[in-house]
Design an enzyme around this catalytic site. Structure first.
Site, PDB file in Angstrom:
ATOM      1  CE  LYS A 145       0.868   1.333   4.445  1.00  9.33           C
ATOM      2  NZ  LYS A 145       1.669   2.507   4.776  1.00  9.33           N
ATOM      3  CG  ASP A 170      -0.162  -0.136   8.270  1.00 11.82           C
ATOM      4  OD1 ASP A 170      -1.013   0.737   8.525  1.00 11.82           O
ATOM      5  OD2 ASP A 170       1.036   0.112   8.043  1.00 11.82           O
TER       6      ASP A 170
END
Ligand code: C5P
Length: 302
Positions: free
Chosen positions: A12, A139
């Site tokens: 990401k 995350d």
């Protein structure tokens, strides 16, 4: 034949990372916008006759293979939660940089949860897997859902965002990583004595995503950890300057860094940027990716 599942999971970038003050639990309240990009790790999880969890790196990667590996932690957690007693071998083929600010370790945890769910036909819903992921790290939940999403709380409460079209990103990858806790600590040091407001996601960024407007998105990119990452790795400033000089619509340190993401106008523009950044000599490894892409997905189950 042993049961085996393969999962592909993307890295990401953070289009925005708004960081609130340090809380008593050692974390910071965040408002962030994640986007998964087409740089993937692949994990193959198989049942073994031996006890315990074994991690093996495929290729030249130097990931930890013990309990500090987030895939190991995720496997351990899943085995405990669902009374799985067979041994597991997890082979990890890494493309996402280690300690690069792209949630590479978290992605391996997310992929392990998705893989074990499939291998043992647990039938977990995506939000249940995300909740389990949040026990491993902030995350991890996003790496399971992927796409484009807002993260609040520690970054672990994930809500999808309407995002039109596909964006062309150019990533400048560093050869050495940055420690996430060290970057947060440096951020606290740089902000000492300042009044830090509640984190929030910018309206212009969300509107740019809704309209698929890359130019506005480029201008709206922001990261409260960027100053700290640049303070610990001053070369990042030069990389950012070079990318912008070569016409990137915007450039940003991803997460806690040191990966730098540049937004390009088109595929051709991204190719030009790759060539320009590579020949500038300020960065060794430059790649082109697209986002958003879906999160952790099973690609085979045999
Ligand atoms: O949750 P995770 O283990 O990935 O976080 C790594 C470190 O990053 C934490 O120990 C903390 O120092 C920092 N962090 C933070 N605030 C967040 C997320 C992470 O301070 N919201």
């Amino acid at each position: 034949m042993t049961n085996q599942v393969s999962v592909r999971v993307p890295g990401k970038i953070n289009l925005q990372l708004s960081v609130g003050p340090l809380q008593r639990d050692g974390y910071h309240e965040l408002a962030t916008v994640f986007q998964s990009v087409s740089l993937f790790d692949e994990l193959t999880i198989s049942e073994t006759d031996t006890d315990g969890i074994e991690i093996a790196a495929i290729g030249k990667s130097t990931i930890p293979i013990g309990g500090e590996n987030l895939a190991y932690k995720a496997a351990e957690l899943m085995c405990n939660k669902f009374d799985i007693e067979t041994g597991l071998l997890i082979k990890i083929k890494k493309e996402i940089p280690i300690a690069g600010g792209m949630a590479g370790g978290s992605a391996n945890a997310g992929a392990t949860i998705v893989g074990i769910d499939s291998l043992f036909s647990l039938g977990l819903k995506r939000d249940e897997m995300e909740r389990i992921g949040s026990e491993i790290g902030a995350d991890v939940p996003f790496t399971i859902s992927g796409g484009t999403a807002i993260g609040t709380g520690r970054g672990d409460q994930v809500t999808p965002v309407l995002s039109r079209g596909s964006y062309n990103w150019v990533l400048a990858l560093s050869t050495s990583g940055l420690s996430t806790p060290a970057v947060y600590k440096e951020c606290d040091r740089l902000r000492e004595g300042l009044d830090i407001s509640k984190p929030h996601v910018s309206d212009s960024l969300l509107q740019a995503l809704t309209h698929g407007d890359a130019k506005t998105l480029g201008k709206a990119l922001s990261n409260d950890l960027q100053a700290a990452a640049c303070s610990l790795k001053p070369a990042l400033r030069l990389i950012l300057d070079v990318g912008i000089d070569y016409g990137a619509l915007g450039g940003i340190v991803s997460g806690s860094g040191p990966t730098v993401a540049f937004l390009a106008e088109s595929e051709d523009h991204a190719l030009d940027l790759v060539v320009a950044l590579t020949s500038s000599g300020v960065v060794g490894n430059v790649i082109r990716v697209a986002g958003p892409v879906p999160g952790a997905r099973v690609i085979s189950n045999t």
